[in-house]
Structures are given as structure tokens and as C-alpha cells.
Design a protein around this motif. Structure first.
Motif, PDB file in Angstrom:
ATOM      1  N   ILE A   1      95.745  20.621  88.816  1.00  0.00           N
ATOM      2  CA  ILE A   1      95.161  20.409  87.487  1.00  0.00           C
ATOM      3  C   ILE A   1      93.650  20.245  87.607  1.00  0.00           C
ATOM      4  O   ILE A   1      92.881  20.816  86.828  1.00  0.00           O
TER       5      ILE A   1
ATOM      6  N   LEU B   1      91.961  23.611  88.397  1.00  0.00           N
ATOM      7  CA  LEU B   1      91.978  24.481  87.204  1.00  0.00           C
ATOM      8  C   LEU B   1      90.929  23.992  86.196  1.00  0.00           C
ATOM      9  O   LEU B   1      90.167  24.797  85.629  1.00  0.00           O
TER      10      LEU B   1
ATOM     11  N   VAL C   1      73.683  26.522  87.916  1.00  0.00           N
ATOM     12  CA  VAL C   1      75.143  26.350  87.983  1.00  0.00           C
ATOM     13  C   VAL C   1      75.530  25.171  88.866  1.00  0.00           C
ATOM     14  O   VAL C   1      76.668  24.710  88.818  1.00  0.00           O
TER      15      VAL C   1
ATOM     16  N   LEU D   1      92.962  33.044  85.433  1.00  0.00           N
ATOM     17  CA  LEU D   1      92.864  31.631  85.056  1.00  0.00           C
ATOM     18  C   LEU D   1      93.536  31.367  83.712  1.00  0.00           C
ATOM     19  O   LEU D   1      94.174  30.333  83.520  1.00  0.00           O
TER      20      LEU D   1
ATOM     21  N   PRO E   1      98.947  13.406  80.418  1.00  0.00           N
ATOM     22  CA  PRO E   1     100.164  13.181  79.609  1.00  0.00           C
ATOM     23  C   PRO E   1     101.477  13.354  80.374  1.00  0.00           C
ATOM     24  O   PRO E   1     102.536  13.124  79.824  1.00  0.00           O
ATOM     25  N   ILE E   2     101.406  13.771  81.645  1.00  0.00           N
ATOM     26  CA  ILE E   2     102.635  13.946  82.429  1.00  0.00           C
ATOM     27  C   ILE E   2     102.538  13.150  83.735  1.00  0.00           C
ATOM     28  O   ILE E   2     101.432  12.890  84.219  1.00  0.00           O
TER      29      ILE E   2
ATOM     30  N   VAL F   1      78.839  28.605  82.637  1.00  0.00           N
ATOM     31  CA  VAL F   1      78.222  29.919  82.863  1.00  0.00           C
ATOM     32  C   VAL F   1      78.124  30.679  81.537  1.00  0.00           C
ATOM     33  O   VAL F   1      77.103  31.299  81.216  1.00  0.00           O
ATOM     34  N   GLY F   2      79.199  30.604  80.732  1.00  0.00           N
ATOM     35  CA  GLY F   2      79.214  31.308  79.454  1.00  0.00           C
ATOM     36  C   GLY F   2      78.229  30.745  78.458  1.00  0.00           C
ATOM     37  O   GLY F   2      77.676  31.481  77.634  1.00  0.00           O
TER      38      GLY F   2
ATOM     39  N   ALA G   1      87.509  24.885  87.429  1.00  0.00           N
ATOM     40  CA  ALA G   1      87.218  26.316  87.212  1.00  0.00           C
ATOM     41  C   ALA G   1      86.808  26.557  85.768  1.00  0.00           C
ATOM     42  O   ALA G   1      85.835  27.287  85.493  1.00  0.00           O
ATOM     43  N   TYR G   2      87.520  25.937  84.828  1.00  0.00           N
ATOM     44  CA  TYR G   2      87.182  26.127  83.408  1.00  0.00           C
ATOM     45  C   TYR G   2      85.827  25.510  83.057  1.00  0.00           C
ATOM     46  O   TYR G   2      85.075  26.065  82.253  1.00  0.00           O
TER      47      TYR G   2
ATOM     48  N   ARG H   1     109.247  18.936  79.104  1.00  0.00           N
ATOM     49  CA  ARG H   1     109.272  17.707  78.311  1.00  0.00           C
ATOM     50  C   ARG H   1     110.263  17.792  77.164  1.00  0.00           C
ATOM     51  O   ARG H   1     110.786  16.778  76.723  1.00  0.00           O
TER      52      ARG H   1
ATOM     53  N   MET I   1      81.781  36.906  79.679  1.00  0.00           N
ATOM     54  CA  MET I   1      82.108  35.875  78.702  1.00  0.00           C
ATOM     55  C   MET I   1      81.365  36.047  77.385  1.00  0.00           C
ATOM     56  O   MET I   1      81.730  35.439  76.392  1.00  0.00           O
ATOM     57  N   ARG I   2      80.309  36.875  77.402  1.00  0.00           N
ATOM     58  CA  ARG I   2      79.588  37.142  76.148  1.00  0.00           C
ATOM     59  C   ARG I   2      80.039  38.456  75.507  1.00  0.00           C
ATOM     60  O   ARG I   2      79.532  38.840  74.470  1.00  0.00           O
TER      61      ARG I   2
ATOM     62  N   ALA J   1      78.943  35.633  83.341  1.00  0.00           N
ATOM     63  CA  ALA J   1      78.197  35.355  82.110  1.00  0.00           C
ATOM     64  C   ALA J   1      78.282  36.545  81.162  1.00  0.00           C
ATOM     65  O   ALA J   1      78.520  36.378  79.958  1.00  0.00           O
TER      66      ALA J   1
ATOM     67  N   PHE K   1      86.116  29.870 100.219  1.00  0.00           N
ATOM     68  CA  PHE K   1      87.486  29.968 100.727  1.00  0.00           C
ATOM     69  C   PHE K   1      87.719  29.046 101.929  1.00  0.00           C
ATOM     70  O   PHE K   1      88.826  28.524 102.093  1.00  0.00           O
TER      71      PHE K   1
ATOM     72  N   LEU L   1      83.261  27.931  84.308  1.00  0.00           N
ATOM     73  CA  LEU L   1      83.245  29.137  83.465  1.00  0.00           C
ATOM     74  C   LEU L   1      82.549  28.859  82.128  1.00  0.00           C
ATOM     75  O   LEU L   1      81.724  29.659  81.673  1.00  0.00           O
ATOM     76  N   ALA L   2      82.921  27.739  81.508  1.00  0.00           N
ATOM     77  CA  ALA L   2      82.317  27.380  80.220  1.00  0.00           C
ATOM     78  C   ALA L   2      80.813  27.219  80.366  1.00  0.00           C
ATOM     79  O   ALA L   2      80.035  27.692  79.523  1.00  0.00           O
TER      80      ALA L   2
END
Lengths: 292, 102
Positions: free
Chosen positions: B53, B56, B84, A268, B42-43, B66-67, B59-60, A283, A57-58, A54, B15, B63-64
Motif C-alpha cells: 500500500i 503504491l 521531483v 498502476l 480501513p483494513i 510530476v503531473g 508511486a501515485y 469486506r 499526464m497532460r 509529465a 531496482f 505521479l501527481a
């Protein structure tokens, strides 16, 4: 009849797996552990959950370093990829000239990163450096240590000088692998030089270009030594990129928790951007798309 | 021996789950080999691609969350930032959706 699969072959992969585990997987696990703790000393640690994520990210300085890094990496790709292809196309195809050109082009790649920074530090000085004094002789003001834009452009120029040869060598290898029959067919059809490049050379070197783009992107995204030696991240923070910011946090301030959290976010970001680049380039070469 | 790795229980659980997930995917692949297919992504993807995918994306999302947790808490007039676990459940739902329909 089904072909038997020999699973013993996996044993041959085991040494590599052990090496990768020790060099990458275990350190990565440690970084994840550090990212959720406040490391006061090796013996004293406090679990803090997602607090470091946190706070990282800030962090406005981090946002600025990330923006600088993205602009830098995209600039590197925008310059080095076309320049590398142009260089490869202009190199002789065979004979002693080809060997001489290959050696000359590959020379910057042989120089260690910190030496590259030192070379450019001297090269850009306005009192004794060739580039610096040449710019000064033209009556232009130039100071890579005092002007943010000039520092930025100098770092970019240094990276282009150091790494365009890699793109050129990869593209050259790709070009040499194209069978002559393609060129003969193009000559019979009366194809122009541009058409040969557009419809034969570019699609055929797509594979090596993809490697070049990914390598240059990842490498430029992790750039540390050259700008550190040349500008020290300055003036101000103009050339402080992500890895330098991370090093300041981890080594300079010994903030291992935030540095670990930041490392994982960095990881990431690289994974996501490489995934997008890889799929985009895949592509580009698919039938029916190139002709649109 | 592994004291230098500064292990914590939540990270160990994370883990172990990842290792089990990879082992499960390997067994699944051996039993029923995956084929390329095109879903809403799209693939065209295999099962392993969709897992990558999905992870990932998960994870984002975390993260978003938390931020932005402070802002979400302030906009909803909450005394504390939201847990969370909300983003965890959401990210797992997205992962499952990508695996199923991606």
C-alpha cells in the motif's frame, strides 16, 4: 516441538520464477528504462527523466481514453456479473441437460478475439447481418460505424456476449459446491427463494465471484482486439480504449518513451483498482457487515 | 547481454533499492513473523500489505507531483517547476508513516 521446515521446496518454485522473470519482470524493467529515455534509435538514446510522465499526464486524448475505459469496464461489470449469476442459477444442476447447457454457454469462450470482432462486424451489418437487419426492419436507424453511442453499445454488447459465459461458469461451479444440507435447512425454516439466494448462495459463491469480478475488470480494462476489429476505435475516438491508444503511440508513431511511461501509469491504475475491488469484496462477506 | 534493456543508472539504482527492500522484508519476516493488525488504514494489514500500500501510494504521490509540477511552479511564481526530489522525500515519509501506523 517445532515442526522442521523443508526449505528445499523453494527449489521447486525456481522454474516458475525463472519463467516469470523472463516473461514479465525483465520486460517490465525494460519498460521502466524506456520511460525515462528518448529512444531515437536502438543505438541512440537520451535520458529525459520524468519528462514523458509529465507529458503523458497532460495529454487530453489520454484523459478521454481513460474516461471511456473506466465507463466501459464498469458497464461490463454492471451487466456481466448479474447476468452471469442469473444464467448460472437458471442452468440445470445435473443430468444431460446440465452438460448440454454447459457446452452451449461455454461456446463463445472458445472463439478467438479477432474472430469475435469479425463475427459481430457481419452480425451488425444492416444489409446482411442478422442483428443489423432486424433493427432496420423495426424501422430504427442503426449504424455502429457512424453513430458514437451505437458503436459504444455494440462493443459493450459484443463483450457481454463473449464474456458473460465465463462469469456464468464460475458462478455455476460455486453453486454446485454448496452442500445440500444448507438447502434442507432453508426448506425447514420456510425460507423464500430470494432469502436462499441472499443468505446461502450469494455468500457461498463470493470467492468465485471475486475472481470473476477481478478477471473481467482486468480483461475489460485491457480490451483491444474486439473493438479494433469491429469499429477500429471509431467513429472518431468513441471506442478508442486505453490499449488501442497505447498501441497507436508505441507502434503507430514509434514513440517508445511516452508509450512506456503511459504503460507504467496504466499498470498502476490497474493495480490500484484491483486492490480496491479485492478489498471491497473481501469486506462484503465479513460477519456483521452482511446484515447491516 | 542486457544491452536491449537500455539500462540507465537511476533505474538500476531504483531496482537495486527495490530488491534490497524485498530481501530485507524477507529476512525481517523470517526473524519476526508479521501478524495482522489494524491501524489508521480501513483494513487489517500485515507488514507486507502495508509495504504494498505504501509503495503504491508513493508511486501515485510522485505521479501527481510530476503531473502538477508546472501548475505548482506557476502558482508559487517559480522560474522552474519544483524538483521531483520534493515529491520523493514526501512519498518516502508517507511510506514510513503507513509502515508504522497503517
Amino acid at each position: 516441538m517445532n515442526k522442521p521446515v523443508n526449505q528445499k521446496a523453494w527449489l521447486l518454485v525456481l522454474p516458475v520464477l525463472i519463467c516469470v522473470a523472463f516473461s514479465s519482470i525483465l520486460p517490465l524493467m525494460t519498460v521502466v528504462n524506456y520511460s525515462v529515455q528518448d529512444i531515437i534509435s536502438p543505438e541512440r538514446r537520451v535520458f529525459v527523466g520524468t519528462e514523458w510522465f509529465a507529458s503523458v499526464m497532460r495529454d487530453r486524448e489520454l484523459h478521454a481514453a481513460l474516461a471511456r475505459q473506466i465507463v466501459f469496464s464498469l458497464s461490463v461489470l454492471a451487466v456481466e456479473i448479474p447476468l452471469g449469476i442469473a444464467l448460472a442459477l437458471s442452468m440445470p444442476a445435473s443430468g444431460w441437460r446440465a452438460s448440454a447447457a454447459l457446452v452451449a454457454v461455454a461456446l463463445p469462450l472458445l472463439i478467438p478475439w479477432n474472430v469475435v470482432g469479425t463475427i459481430w462486424q457481419i452480425f451488425c451489418r444492416t444489409d446482411i447481418g442478422l442483428l443489423g437487419s432486424a433493427i432496420k426492419a423495426l424501422g430504427l436507424e442503426y449504424s455502429y460505424t457512424g453513430d458514437a453511442t451505437q458503436a459504444w453499445l455494440t462493443v459493450l454488447l459484443m463483450d457481454v456476449w463473449h464474456w458473460t459465459p465465463l462469469v456464468a461458469l464460475l458462478a455455476y461451479a460455486g453453486l454446485r459446491a454448496i452442500p445440500d444440507a444448507y438447502y434442507q435447512a432453508a426448506r425447514i425454516d420456510g425460507a423464500s427463494r430470494l432469502a436462499v439466494f441472499r443468505y446461502i448462495q450469494l455468500p457461498k459463491i463470493r470467492g468465485v465471484l471475486m475472481i470473476a469480478v477481478l478477471l473481467r475488470f482486468m480483461d475489460s480494462f485491457m480490451i483491444y482486439t474486439e473493438p479494433f476489429v469491429l469499429t477500429g476505435g471509431g467513429p472518431g475516438n468513441a471506442t478508442t480504449f486505453l490499449s488501442q491508444y497505447l498501441t497507436q503511440k508505441a507502434v503507430g508513431q514509434f514513440d517508445l518513451g511516452p508509450a512506456a511511461a503511459f504503460s507504467l501509469i496504466y499498470f498502476l491504475i490497474i493495480m490500484l483498482l484491483c486492490f480496491i475491488l479485492y478489498n471491497w469484496m473481501q469486506r462484503l462477506g465479513t460477519p456483521g457487515r452482511a446484515d447491516k | 547481454m542486457f544491452a536491449w534493456m537500455a539500462w540507465t543508472t537511476p533505474v538500476a539504482v531504483f531496482f537495486i533499492c527495490m530488491a534490497l527492500m524485498l530481501a530485507g522484508m524477507t529476512v525481517w519476516e523470517l526473524k519476526r513473523p508479521s501478524t495482522l493488525r489494524k491501524g489508521f488504514l480501513p483494513i487489517a494489514t500485515t507488514r507486507g500489505d502495508r509495504l504494498s500500500i505504501g509503495l503504491l501510494t508513493a508511486a501515485y504521490i510522485n505521479l501527481a507531483f510530476v503531473g502538477l509540477a508546472d501548475r505548482i511552479g506557476a502558482s508559487l511564481s517559480l522560474a522552474n517547476p519544483p524538483s521531483v526530489w520534493i515529491s520523493f522525500v514526501l512519498s518516502m515519509a508517507v511510506l514510513a508513516f503507513i509502515m508504522r501506523r497503517g
